[in-house]
Design a protein around this motif. Structure first.
Motif, PDB file in Angstrom:
ATOM      1  N   GLY A 158      -0.745  10.302 111.613  1.00  0.00           N
ATOM      2  CA  GLY A 158      -0.924  10.188 110.173  1.00  0.00           C
ATOM      3  C   GLY A 158      -1.317  11.457 109.467  1.00  0.00           C
ATOM      4  N   THR A 159      -2.339  11.344 108.603  1.00  0.00           N
ATOM      5  CA  THR A 159      -2.763  12.470 107.779  1.00  0.00           C
ATOM      6  C   THR A 159      -3.999  13.164 108.344  1.00  0.00           C
ATOM      7  N   THR A 160      -4.311  12.927 109.607  1.00  0.00           N
ATOM      8  CA  THR A 160      -5.445  13.597 110.226  1.00  0.00           C
ATOM      9  C   THR A 160      -5.172  15.096 110.339  1.00  0.00           C
ATOM     10  N   ALA A 161      -6.221  15.852 110.612  1.00  0.00           N
ATOM     11  CA  ALA A 161      -6.081  17.309 110.670  1.00  0.00           C
ATOM     12  C   ALA A 161      -5.047  17.751 111.694  1.00  0.00           C
ATOM     13  N   LYS A 162      -4.950  17.010 112.794  1.00  0.00           N
ATOM     14  CA  LYS A 162      -3.991  17.358 113.838  1.00  0.00           C
ATOM     15  C   LYS A 162      -2.710  16.537 113.752  1.00  0.00           C
ATOM     16  N   GLY A 163      -2.573  15.742 112.701  1.00  0.00           N
ATOM     17  CA  GLY A 163      -1.352  14.964 112.519  1.00  0.00           C
ATOM     18  C   GLY A 163      -0.152  15.873 112.316  1.00  0.00           C
ATOM     19  N   LEU A 164       1.024  15.369 112.656  1.00  0.00           N
ATOM     20  CA  LEU A 164       2.226  16.192 112.586  1.00  0.00           C
ATOM     21  C   LEU A 164       3.404  15.360 112.100  1.00  0.00           C
ATOM     22  N   LEU A 165       4.190  15.958 111.220  1.00  0.00           N
ATOM     23  CA  LEU A 165       5.410  15.334 110.714  1.00  0.00           C
ATOM     24  C   LEU A 165       6.614  16.001 111.347  1.00  0.00           C
ATOM     25  N   LEU A 166       7.527  15.192 111.885  1.00  0.00           N
ATOM     26  CA  LEU A 166       8.809  15.670 112.384  1.00  0.00           C
ATOM     27  C   LEU A 166       9.876  15.130 111.450  1.00  0.00           C
ATOM     28  N   THR A 167      10.660  16.007 110.853  1.00  0.00           N
ATOM     29  CA  THR A 167      11.687  15.548 109.928  1.00  0.00           C
ATOM     30  C   THR A 167      12.855  16.528 109.913  1.00  0.00           C
ATOM     31  N   GLY A 168      14.030  16.017 109.598  1.00  0.00           N
ATOM     32  CA  GLY A 168      15.217  16.871 109.560  1.00  0.00           C
ATOM     33  C   GLY A 168      16.481  16.043 109.604  1.00  0.00           C
ATOM     34  N   SER A 169      17.550  16.623 110.124  1.00  0.00           N
ATOM     35  CA  SER A 169      18.848  15.943 110.158  1.00  0.00           C
ATOM     36  C   SER A 169      19.069  15.133 111.423  1.00  0.00           C
ATOM     37  N   LEU A 170      18.215  15.333 112.424  1.00  0.00           N
ATOM     38  CA  LEU A 170      18.476  14.809 113.768  1.00  0.00           C
ATOM     39  C   LEU A 170      18.174  13.328 113.907  1.00  0.00           C
ATOM     40  N   ASN A 171      19.188  12.547 114.288  1.00  0.00           N
ATOM     41  CA  ASN A 171      18.956  11.203 114.810  1.00  0.00           C
ATOM     42  C   ASN A 171      18.551  11.340 116.278  1.00  0.00           C
ATOM     43  N   TRP A 172      17.723  10.420 116.750  1.00  0.00           N
ATOM     44  CA  TRP A 172      17.305  10.471 118.148  1.00  0.00           C
ATOM     45  C   TRP A 172      18.372   9.812 119.018  1.00  0.00           C
ATOM     46  N   THR A 173      19.476  10.540 119.167  1.00  0.00           N
ATOM     47  CA  THR A 173      20.623  10.051 119.930  1.00  0.00           C
ATOM     48  C   THR A 173      21.065  11.133 120.914  1.00  0.00           C
ATOM     49  N   TYR A 174      21.935  10.754 121.832  1.00  0.00           N
ATOM     50  CA  TYR A 174      22.463  11.730 122.781  1.00  0.00           C
ATOM     51  C   TYR A 174      23.383  12.714 122.084  1.00  0.00           C
ATOM     52  N   GLY A 175      24.197  12.219 121.144  1.00  0.00           N
ATOM     53  CA  GLY A 175      25.088  13.107 120.410  1.00  0.00           C
ATOM     54  C   GLY A 175      24.329  14.127 119.593  1.00  0.00           C
ATOM     55  N   GLY A 176      23.232  13.663 118.954  1.00  0.00           N
ATOM     56  CA  GLY A 176      22.446  14.572 118.134  1.00  0.00           C
ATOM     57  C   GLY A 176      21.841  15.706 118.936  1.00  0.00           C
ATOM     58  N   LEU A 177      21.562  15.460 120.203  1.00  0.00           N
ATOM     59  CA  LEU A 177      20.897  16.454 121.037  1.00  0.00           C
ATOM     60  C   LEU A 177      21.835  17.124 122.040  1.00  0.00           C
ATOM     61  N   ILE A 187       5.877  19.825 110.810  1.00  0.00           N
ATOM     62  CA  ILE A 187       5.070  20.204 109.646  1.00  0.00           C
ATOM     63  C   ILE A 187       3.666  19.615 109.729  1.00  0.00           C
ATOM     64  N   ASN A 188       2.662  20.494 109.573  1.00  0.00           N
ATOM     65  CA  ASN A 188       1.289  20.033 109.428  1.00  0.00           C
ATOM     66  C   ASN A 188       0.797  20.495 108.060  1.00  0.00           C
ATOM     67  N   ASN A 189       1.022  19.657 107.069  1.00  0.00           N
ATOM     68  CA  ASN A 189       0.579  19.905 105.701  1.00  0.00           C
ATOM     69  C   ASN A 189       0.054  18.587 105.155  1.00  0.00           C
ATOM     70  N   ARG A 190      -1.203  18.569 104.782  1.00  0.00           N
ATOM     71  CA  ARG A 190      -1.868  17.317 104.432  1.00  0.00           C
ATOM     72  C   ARG A 190      -1.145  16.575 103.299  1.00  0.00           C
ATOM     73  N   ARG A 191      -0.781  17.289 102.259  1.00  0.00           N
ATOM     74  CA  ARG A 191      -0.134  16.647 101.116  1.00  0.00           C
ATOM     75  C   ARG A 191       1.233  16.083 101.510  1.00  0.00           C
TER      76      ARG A 191
END
Length: 216
Positions: A158-177, A187-191
C-alpha cells in the motif's frame, strides 16, 4: 542576559527553531521519498536469461533489456511483501508470478486480484485465477463486452514507506515477458501510491464482481 547586558534569549530561540526545522525537514524527506526504476524489454533483442526457465539466474551482468531480469525483479518485489498486494491485471497467466502471489498469501499477506472478465474466460488466465481463488485469495473480474479492465499495475504494501507500485504496459503473461516490447516502472512515491490505491478500491467496490470457481 549576559553580564555585559546582551540578551541571548532570541539567539537561543533561533538556534532551537533551526534545529527543529532541520529535524522536521529530514522527516518530510523520508515521508515523501521518491524512488523510481524503469525496466524495458524489447522484442528481437538477444536474451541472456530465458524468463520461462526456472533455473535462469539473472544478475547485474545481464543485458540491458533482459526479460529474465525483469521477471526476477517482479518476483522479488512480490516475495518482499509484508502486508498487502493489490493487483489489477488485464491478463494474468504467468504461473511463476502466480506462484509468488500464492506464497505471499500463505505467509499472511492480504492479496486482492482484479482481472478482466474476458481474459478470465480464456484458458491460461482462467487457470491462474481459479488456482488463486481456490487457495483462498480474493479474486474479482471487471469489464463487460468492449468495456475492458485494461489496467496493468500492482501495489505492494500500500502507501507505507516501503510500499511499491509496479505499473506499465506489461501483462503478466508469457508473451509479455518473452516476445513483446514492454515497460514496467517501479515507483515509491506516497502521493502516486495513494492515487493507485484509491483507483483500485474504486474498481474493487464498484466495477467488479467475484470470480467463481464454476467458471473453470
Amino acid at each position: 542576559m549576559t553580564d555585559d547586558g546582551v540578551n541571548i534569549v532570541p539567539l537561543l530561540i533561533g538556534i532551537i527553531a533551526l534545529l527543529l526545522f532541520v529535524v522536521l525537514y529530514d522527516w518530510y524527506k523520508k515521508m515523501t521519498i521518491n524512488h523510481h526504476e524503469v525496466y524495458f524489454v524489447m522484442m528481437g533483442e538477444p536474451q541472456c536469461c530465458n524468463p520461462n526457465d526456472a533455473n535462469a539466474s539473472p544478475n547485474n551482468n545481464c543485458r540491458k533489456y533482459c526479460m529474465g531480469k525483469l521477471l526476477k525483479k517482479i518476483m522479488d518485489r512480490i516475495n518482499s511483501a509484508k502486508h498487502s498486494i493489490c493487483i489489477a491485471m488485464y491478463n494474468f497467466s504467468n504461473h511463476r508470478i502466480a506462484d509468488c502471489v500464492l506464497r505471499a498469501h500463505r505467509r499472511g499477506v492480504k492479496v486482492r486480484l482484479i482481472i478482466d472478465k474476458s481474459m478470465s474466460e480464456s484458458n491460461e488466465s482462467k487457470t491462474q485465477a481459479k488456482r488463486l481463488k481456490d487457495a483462498g485469495i480474493h479474486v474479482k473480474v471487471s469489464g463487460e463486452g468492449d468495456k475492458l479492465m485494461h489496467h496493468k499495475f500492482c501495489l505492494i504494501d500500500g502507501t507505507t514507506a516501503k510500499g511499491l507500485l509496479l505499473t506499465g504496459s506489461l501483462n503478466w503473461t508469457y508473451g509479455g515477458l518473452s516476445k513483446n516490447c514492454e515497460n514496467v516502472a517501479f515507483i515509491n512515491n506516497r502521493r502516486v501510491k495513494h492515487l493507485y490505491r484509491d483507483a483500485f478500491d474504486h474498481i474493487w467496490n464498484k466495477y467488479s464482481v467475484p470470480f467463481f470457481r464454476e467458471r473453470a
